[in-house]
Each structure stands twice: as structure tokens, then as C-alpha cells.
Design an enzyme around this catalytic site. Sequence first.
Site, PDB file in Angstrom:
ATOM      1  N   GLU A 102      -9.246  13.100  -4.996  1.00 10.94           N
ATOM      2  CA  GLU A 102     -10.373  12.496  -4.266  1.00 10.94           C
ATOM      3  C   GLU A 102     -11.700  13.234  -4.458  1.00 10.94           C
ATOM      4  O   GLU A 102     -12.759  12.606  -4.470  1.00 10.94           O
ATOM      5  CB  GLU A 102     -10.031  12.361  -2.780  1.00 10.94           C
ATOM      6  CG  GLU A 102      -8.856  11.409  -2.510  1.00 10.94           C
ATOM      7  CD  GLU A 102      -9.083   9.968  -2.981  1.00 10.94           C
ATOM      8  OE1 GLU A 102     -10.232   9.599  -3.267  1.00 10.94           O
ATOM      9  OE2 GLU A 102      -8.073   9.227  -3.073  1.00 10.94           O
ATOM     10  N   HIS A 126     -11.244   6.487 -10.176  1.00 21.01           N
ATOM     11  CA  HIS A 126      -9.836   6.914 -10.106  1.00 21.01           C
ATOM     12  C   HIS A 126      -9.064   6.553 -11.379  1.00 21.01           C
ATOM     13  O   HIS A 126      -7.985   7.108 -11.615  1.00 21.01           O
ATOM     14  CB  HIS A 126      -9.136   6.239  -8.927  1.00 21.01           C
ATOM     15  CG  HIS A 126      -9.260   6.971  -7.623  1.00 21.01           C
ATOM     16  ND1 HIS A 126      -8.847   8.275  -7.461  1.00 21.01           N
ATOM     17  CD2 HIS A 126      -9.702   6.570  -6.408  1.00 21.01           C
ATOM     18  CE1 HIS A 126      -9.039   8.642  -6.192  1.00 21.01           C
ATOM     19  NE2 HIS A 126      -9.569   7.629  -5.535  1.00 21.01           N
ATOM     20  N   TYR A 160     -12.223  14.807   0.010  1.00 22.18           N
ATOM     21  CA  TYR A 160     -13.269  14.078  -0.708  1.00 22.18           C
ATOM     22  C   TYR A 160     -14.532  14.933  -0.816  1.00 22.18           C
ATOM     23  O   TYR A 160     -15.086  15.141  -1.886  1.00 22.18           O
ATOM     24  CB  TYR A 160     -13.654  12.788   0.035  1.00 22.18           C
ATOM     25  CG  TYR A 160     -12.585  11.735   0.091  1.00 22.18           C
ATOM     26  CD1 TYR A 160     -11.482  11.887   0.921  1.00 22.18           C
ATOM     27  CD2 TYR A 160     -12.683  10.574  -0.660  1.00 22.18           C
ATOM     28  CE1 TYR A 160     -10.497  10.904   0.993  1.00 22.18           C
ATOM     29  CE2 TYR A 160     -11.702   9.586  -0.599  1.00 22.18           C
ATOM     30  CZ  TYR A 160     -10.609   9.758   0.228  1.00 22.18           C
ATOM     31  OH  TYR A 160      -9.645   8.796   0.289  1.00 22.18           O
ATOM     32  N   ASP A 209      -0.158  11.375   5.655  1.00 24.30           N
ATOM     33  CA  ASP A 209      -1.066  10.453   6.356  1.00 24.30           C
ATOM     34  C   ASP A 209      -1.793  11.151   7.512  1.00 24.30           C
ATOM     35  O   ASP A 209      -2.913  10.787   7.860  1.00 24.30           O
ATOM     36  CB  ASP A 209      -0.297   9.243   6.923  1.00 24.30           C
ATOM     37  CG  ASP A 209      -0.027   8.177   5.867  1.00 24.30           C
ATOM     38  OD1 ASP A 209      -0.649   8.239   4.786  1.00 24.30           O
ATOM     39  OD2 ASP A 209       0.810   7.290   6.117  1.00 24.30           O
ATOM     40  N   PRO A 255      -5.813  -1.777   5.151  1.00 20.77           N
ATOM     41  CA  PRO A 255      -6.183  -0.630   5.996  1.00 20.77           C
ATOM     42  C   PRO A 255      -7.182   0.359   5.384  1.00 20.77           C
ATOM     43  O   PRO A 255      -7.649   1.258   6.079  1.00 20.77           O
ATOM     44  CB  PRO A 255      -4.833   0.063   6.249  1.00 20.77           C
ATOM     45  CG  PRO A 255      -3.962  -0.328   5.100  1.00 20.77           C
ATOM     46  CD  PRO A 255      -4.417  -1.688   4.671  1.00 20.77           C
ATOM     47  N   TYR A 256      -7.478   0.228   4.093  1.00 23.35           N
ATOM     48  CA  TYR A 256      -8.423   1.154   3.455  1.00 23.35           C
ATOM     49  C   TYR A 256      -9.630   0.400   2.918  1.00 23.35           C
ATOM     50  O   TYR A 256      -9.628  -0.830   2.873  1.00 23.35           O
ATOM     51  CB  TYR A 256      -7.737   1.915   2.312  1.00 23.35           C
ATOM     52  CG  TYR A 256      -6.679   2.867   2.841  1.00 23.35           C
ATOM     53  CD1 TYR A 256      -7.029   4.114   3.352  1.00 23.35           C
ATOM     54  CD2 TYR A 256      -5.342   2.499   2.868  1.00 23.35           C
ATOM     55  CE1 TYR A 256      -6.079   4.975   3.876  1.00 23.35           C
ATOM     56  CE2 TYR A 256      -4.381   3.361   3.392  1.00 23.35           C
ATOM     57  CZ  TYR A 256      -4.755   4.592   3.890  1.00 23.35           C
ATOM     58  OH  TYR A 256      -3.819   5.435   4.420  1.00 23.35           O
ATOM     59  N   GLU A 260      -6.880   2.457  -5.511  1.00 30.98           N
ATOM     60  CA  GLU A 260      -7.074   2.454  -6.964  1.00 30.98           C
ATOM     61  C   GLU A 260      -5.851   2.007  -7.760  1.00 30.98           C
ATOM     62  O   GLU A 260      -5.499   2.638  -8.755  1.00 30.98           O
ATOM     63  CB  GLU A 260      -7.489   3.869  -7.381  1.00 30.98           C
ATOM     64  CG  GLU A 260      -6.434   4.985  -7.161  1.00 30.98           C
ATOM     65  CD  GLU A 260      -6.481   5.670  -5.800  1.00 30.98           C
ATOM     66  OE1 GLU A 260      -6.951   5.043  -4.823  1.00 30.98           O
ATOM     67  OE2 GLU A 260      -6.034   6.831  -5.724  1.00 30.98           O
ATOM     68  N   HIS A 269     -16.119   4.132  -6.841  1.00 32.70           N
ATOM     69  CA  HIS A 269     -15.110   5.128  -6.468  1.00 32.70           C
ATOM     70  C   HIS A 269     -13.727   4.747  -7.031  1.00 32.70           C
ATOM     71  O   HIS A 269     -13.095   5.552  -7.723  1.00 32.70           O
ATOM     72  CB  HIS A 269     -15.064   5.250  -4.941  1.00 32.70           C
ATOM     73  CG  HIS A 269     -14.053   6.224  -4.449  1.00 32.70           C
ATOM     74  ND1 HIS A 269     -14.369   7.528  -4.133  1.00 32.70           N
ATOM     75  CD2 HIS A 269     -12.727   6.095  -4.241  1.00 32.70           C
ATOM     76  CE1 HIS A 269     -13.266   8.147  -3.742  1.00 32.70           C
ATOM     77  NE2 HIS A 269     -12.254   7.307  -3.795  1.00 32.70           N
ATOM     78  N   GLU A 270     -13.283   3.549  -6.750  1.00 27.19           N
ATOM     79  CA  GLU A 270     -11.937   3.149  -7.200  1.00 27.19           C
ATOM     80  C   GLU A 270     -11.855   3.109  -8.725  1.00 27.19           C
ATOM     81  O   GLU A 270     -10.840   3.479  -9.308  1.00 27.19           O
ATOM     82  CB  GLU A 270     -11.518   1.802  -6.597  1.00 27.19           C
ATOM     83  CG  GLU A 270     -11.545   1.722  -5.068  1.00 27.19           C
ATOM     84  CD  GLU A 270     -10.917   2.903  -4.351  1.00 27.19           C
ATOM     85  OE1 GLU A 270     -10.004   3.554  -4.904  1.00 27.19           O
ATOM     86  OE2 GLU A 270     -11.361   3.201  -3.220  1.00 27.19           O
ATOM     87  N   GLN A 288       0.900  -1.170   0.000  1.00 23.87           N
ATOM     88  CA  GLN A 288       0.000   0.000   0.000  1.00 23.87           C
ATOM     89  C   GLN A 288       0.933   1.213   0.000  1.00 23.87           C
ATOM     90  O   GLN A 288       1.488   1.569   1.028  1.00 23.87           O
ATOM     91  CB  GLN A 288      -0.914  -0.030   1.234  1.00 23.87           C
ATOM     92  CG  GLN A 288      -1.671   1.267   1.518  1.00 23.87           C
ATOM     93  CD  GLN A 288      -2.489   1.769   0.336  1.00 23.87           C
ATOM     94  OE1 GLN A 288      -3.243   1.010  -0.291  1.00 23.87           O
ATOM     95  NE2 GLN A 288      -2.353   3.036  -0.007  1.00 23.87           N
ATOM     96  N   CYS A 289       1.128   1.804  -1.170  1.00 21.52           N
ATOM     97  CA  CYS A 289       2.151   2.855  -1.293  1.00 21.52           C
ATOM     98  C   CYS A 289       1.642   4.272  -1.083  1.00 21.52           C
ATOM     99  O   CYS A 289       2.422   5.150  -0.700  1.00 21.52           O
ATOM    100  CB  CYS A 289       2.834   2.766  -2.650  1.00 21.52           C
ATOM    101  SG  CYS A 289       3.898   1.311  -2.765  1.00 21.52           S
TER     102      CYS A 289
HETATM  103  N1  BES Z   1      -6.928   6.511  -2.658  1.00 20.12           N
HETATM  104  C1  BES Z   1      -7.833   6.239  -1.605  1.00 20.12           C
HETATM  105  C2  BES Z   1      -7.222   5.525  -0.433  1.00 20.12           C
HETATM  106  C3  BES Z   1      -6.025   6.225   0.183  1.00 20.12           C
HETATM  107  C4  BES Z   1      -6.005   7.587   0.352  1.00 20.12           C
HETATM  108  C5  BES Z   1      -4.943   5.487   0.595  1.00 20.12           C
HETATM  109  C6  BES Z   1      -4.891   8.197   0.922  1.00 20.12           C
HETATM  110  C7  BES Z   1      -3.852   6.097   1.148  1.00 20.12           C
HETATM  111  C8  BES Z   1      -3.816   7.462   1.331  1.00 20.12           C
HETATM  112  C9  BES Z   1      -9.034   5.445  -2.104  1.00 20.12           C
HETATM  113  O1  BES Z   1      -9.429   5.763  -3.380  1.00 20.12           O
HETATM  114  C10 BES Z   1     -10.203   5.786  -1.220  1.00 20.12           C
HETATM  115  O2  BES Z   1     -10.574   6.917  -1.215  1.00 20.12           O
HETATM  116  N2  BES Z   1     -10.767   4.816  -0.523  1.00 20.12           N
HETATM  117  C11 BES Z   1     -11.922   5.015   0.304  1.00 20.12           C
HETATM  118  C12 BES Z   1     -13.130   4.495  -0.421  1.00 20.12           C
HETATM  119  C13 BES Z   1     -14.337   5.322  -0.354  1.00 20.12           C
HETATM  120  C14 BES Z   1     -14.217   6.792  -0.356  1.00 20.12           C
HETATM  121  C15 BES Z   1     -15.425   4.834  -1.258  1.00 20.12           C
HETATM  122  C16 BES Z   1     -11.714   4.264   1.610  1.00 20.12           C
HETATM  123  O3  BES Z   1     -10.655   3.646   1.763  1.00 20.12           O
HETATM  124  O4  BES Z   1     -12.568   4.296   2.461  1.00 20.12           O
HETATM  125 ZN    ZN Z   2     -10.291   7.666  -3.560  1.00 21.14          ZN
END
Ligand code: BES
Ligand code: ZN
Length: 616
Positions: free
Chosen positions: A323, A304, A388, A380, A271-272, A276, A300-301, A139-140
Amino acid sequence: MATIINSPRDPNTLSNYNNWILTHITANFDILFDQKKLAGNVVHQLKSITDAQSQDIILDANHLDIGDVKVDGKQSQWELLPPLESYGTALKIKLGHAVKLNETIEVDISVKTTEKCTALQWLTPAQTSNKKYPYMFSQCQAIHARSIFPCQDTPDVKSTLDFNITSPHPVIASGLPVRDSPPEPQPDGKSLYRFHQTVPIPSYLFALASGDISEATIGPRSVVATSPDKIEECKWELEADTEKFINAIEKIVYSYAWGEYNVLILPPSFPYGGMENPIFTFATPSIISKDRENVDVIAHELAHSWSGNLVTNASWEHFWLNEGWTTYLERRILGAVHGEPYRHFSAIIGWKALSDSVEHFGRDHEFTKLVIDLKGKDPDDAFSSIPYEKGFNFLFHLETLLGRAKFDKFIPHYFTVFREKSLDSYEFKTTVLDFFQSDLEASKLLNNLDWDKWFYAPGLPPKPHFDTSLVDVVYELARKWQSLPESSFKPQASDIHGLAANQLVVFLEQVLLSEQLRPDLTKLMGEVYGLYKSENIEVANLYFQVGLKAGDESVLEPTASLLGRIGRMKFVRPLYRNLQKVNRTLAIKTFEKNRDFYHPICRAMVEKDLFGKKDN
Ligand code: BES
Ligand code: ZN
């Protein structure tokens, strides 16, 4: 923290990407499950973009074990720079000779990850679904790629990629498998898996996973991949909507650019909700709720694939461009598939998340702005619903201001202009103004818009008018509960018949707003509506929040149990924060028990939440 020199636009990289840009990466890694390490080398094509005859290359690196470095085949001098908290120990490579503008050099770095790597999680067989084999995944995002290999770890630079990965188990990566070369068996029972990514991508989209993974078709260009014992239920959950979603967004933006759109359902410590990664979205198993009610994460993904993966924020300070746009497109997909009231319903849920985040940080906090200052900070720590939802509201405001028909013409234009590029909020503004320049009416509206206020004012934006048809019924039900015990309302299971899980979520959020919650009543609610047992984790999570707020002791054990089954931070962090208010000993005990189950990022965040310190 020291000032970072040579960091144009992106303050969260130590690389000198204003002198060199990384155009192609070949990543050769052996997945060593027994050592919980990746070992191999990366070969970087770096193009000189300055006349300054710079002789040094600085790459981001963190917690890496670096072997030798060769430049154009010759051993080169290198050193690790002093650590800068969150940004790591940059790798400085000394060239010893000047390189002309536009010339490309090849830098080959041997590298091994270490146990401090923040981008990888290694699971023992016992931590996987069928308990047969070990598992690993990456998970980068945002700045963890630098703990896998040295790179320009900034979303402002994009490279094409070749992956050559050896593993004893199937491998998934953010590239397309090289079809004419199926996994090649190696002497030690491992196979070589090869992938190409021919669309340039930023470092945060580098992704790998390996373990006991099988695949099933969920659409004409899509498969779902997961543990063999879970494959059928994952297929069922996703096969009805995936292609529908792709068709919907292709009509709004333009055709899908990446060939295949696949989903990998990870073990529960992911963790998420979703990540994407190109070709393969990585997703939490908590979206497999057996009711197809959490597929909005897939919308959502998938979105992206345009916003973020093709058109990318130039730095994490402009994260809303990733986002906010994605949330906007996600809701356009949902609107196209389920009707406009559903789009508004989702926006109402989002508004609640936005207000909660503003309340959590405080109304004047830097991180409640659309464009934020991240100099010296860890992206982070800034993560929240604000980019978002404030981002969504900004785009929804533009849509409403200009009218849907005009805004719809802008969407493909924007995604064409910045395709395969990165941009910041100022370029976004210029592009909007330029596009509507010859439209006098639109120009006038856009020139009168207070852009600076949208970009830099902290706190909530103006609340738009949303269609409330899908929430009215649950607001009414919440009012009935709030009228107890005085009123004559008699709760029954039929109160919630026909309600979608997301409507239950809104109901519970509404209940949570009550000043006083009585534990006997929240307990009754759980019993009558069967909320304890909900397979839908969004529902279960909120019900436990209600119980915790009311001080209902009967939710303590199920809350602790849920915290041992899911590592998605969206649920884990708020549950710990609230559990500790009711029973800090149990919160700490639960955390210690599940420490190794959680992903390193999640573990560090919960530690901060519970003990106010950072894991290191
Ligand atoms: N790109 C994000 C997850 C993310 C953001 C990972 C920042 C690391 C750092 C992903 O697209 C996301 O927004 N996931 C959401 C889904 C949701 C908004 C539908 C999540 O993990 O809850
Ligand atoms: Zn997202």
C-alpha cells in the site's frame, strides 16, 4: 491463541507452505444464486519443496463444506483441524505415501461455500441498481479466500489459475476471458464462463462477480463494467483518465503486464473504495461522482498492477510494501498528469489521514508501526491509513534523500527484481543498499538512515516539507469560519467557486479541527455552500462529520439516509462512531435497518465499533 507451527514468514496462514507450494489452481464453480452458495471443486497442483518426505498437506479453510478429496485421482483421508479464531479450520490431507522433492501432485477437492462465508456477498434483485436480477461478488483480501476454497491463503505463494464458472448471468473474474471459447450455454439456462490467469497471483487476488453486468469501452485496453442502467455515467467518469494514467505509470515503472485493465463498478455495499483484482479493478459506485474528482482511486488500483499484484508483500506484516508503494505510485501518476503541486496536495490529505489514524490507535500502538506484528491477530483489525501513508512518507523520504533522478532509476530495478515474487521489508532494505552500493554519496546517506526507526518506531514519522499552494486558499477560508461569530466575515456561495471537491474536503477537515463548533454556523455552512446535496460523497461525508461534531440535529436524518445508501467502510465506520456519540438510539436503529445491506466484513466491523463484539 495457540502457537502456529510451520508458518514461515506469514503468521496468518495455517498452511504448511514451507513443505508444499501451490503452483496452479483450476477453480470449477457453479454460482447458485438461489442457495447463495458456490459449489464445485478446485484442483490444485502442489509441488513438494522439502526433502522431509512430508505426508500431510495443510491448507487454509474457513466455514467450508468439504466433500471428497482426491490425490492424483485416488480418494484420500482428510480432516478439519480445530478452529483457530480468524484463521479458520485448516484442512489436513493425509497422503499415506512420501513425495520426493520437486515432485508435483494433483489434489482435487469438492467444496461448497456456506452462509458463514466472509468473502462473498449475495444481493437480492431489490439490492441492485435496476432491481432485475440477483448479484454476487467476492472480496478476498486479506485472508478471506479460505472461505471460498481450501488454499494456501498467504501472499507469499503465487499460482496461475484457470476459472470455469457457470452462472445464469455474466461473470467477471481476475483472469482474461478465454477468447476462443465464448460463454458456452448449459442445459439449465446457465452459461459456462472461462478465464485464465497466466501471471502467478496470490490467493487474495482471486476474484469473481456475477449479475446483470454490461460493458463499455473507456480506453484502448480498458472497459468499465456495471449495471446496464449505470453504464453511461460510469463510462463518462472514467474514459478521460484511465489510459492517461496507464501511460503515466508505464513511464515510471515499465509496461503493463496483464493485457487488459478494466474496472467493475459494484453495487453500493462494496466495502472498499477499490480492490486491485487483476484484469478487473473492483470499485465502489461512490467514485462515480459526476465530476471526475474521485478517479484517484483508479490511479491507486491501477498502480497495484505493479506494486502488490506483480511485486507482493510476503505477509500482511509488511503490508506497507503493497500500500505504501501503491500510494507513492498513485501520487506519481497524479503528479505526472496534473502537475507536482497536485502530488503534494494529495500527500497533504494523506498526512491528515495518517495523523488521524495515529490518534485513533494511540501514539505507541503496534499498528502505528510500518512493520507490524500480526502473530495471532486478524489483519482486518490492523487495517488503517498507516501502511499507506507512513509507507508513502518513507518512500518520499528516500526520494528526497537520494534525489528524484537517482530514485527514479531504482523504481524499475526494484519492480524487475521482485516481479512475480513476494518480499519482506528486510529484502527491500537489502535491495536498496545493493542498488546504490557503487554510488558513494548515496551509500553514505543510506547507511546513515535509521532504518530500524522507520520500520519499528510507533507514531508519526518526521513531517516532510510539502508544497501547500493548493491548500493555502482553503486553510484561509477555514480560518474565516473559525473567526465567526466575532468577525465580519459574510459567507457566500462564491467563496467556494472554482474549488475542486478535494479542496472542499481539505476545507472541511480543517473546520473539523476546531475545538468548538456551533451548530447554527455549521448549518449555515451547509446551506450557503450546498453541502447537504453534494453528489461527491467525500464532501457529503465530511460535512456530516462536521454537523455531528457540532451537534447540529439537522444532519441526523441525512446521515442515517447516507448510511442506507453506501456500504464503503471508509465512510460507514466513522459515521456510525460519531452518530452514536450524538444519538446512539438512532445509530443502532440505522444499523439494524441496514444490517442485510452491508457486506459481512463491514457488518462485523460496525458491530465491533458499536457493541464491541464480533459477528459470528
Ligand atoms: N487493497 C486495498 C483494499 C483492501 C485493503 C482490501 C486491505 C482489503 C484489505 C485497495 O487497494 C485500497 O487501498 N483501496 C482504498 C483506495 C484508496 C486508498 C484510493 C480504499 O478502499 O479506500
Ligand atoms: Zn491499495
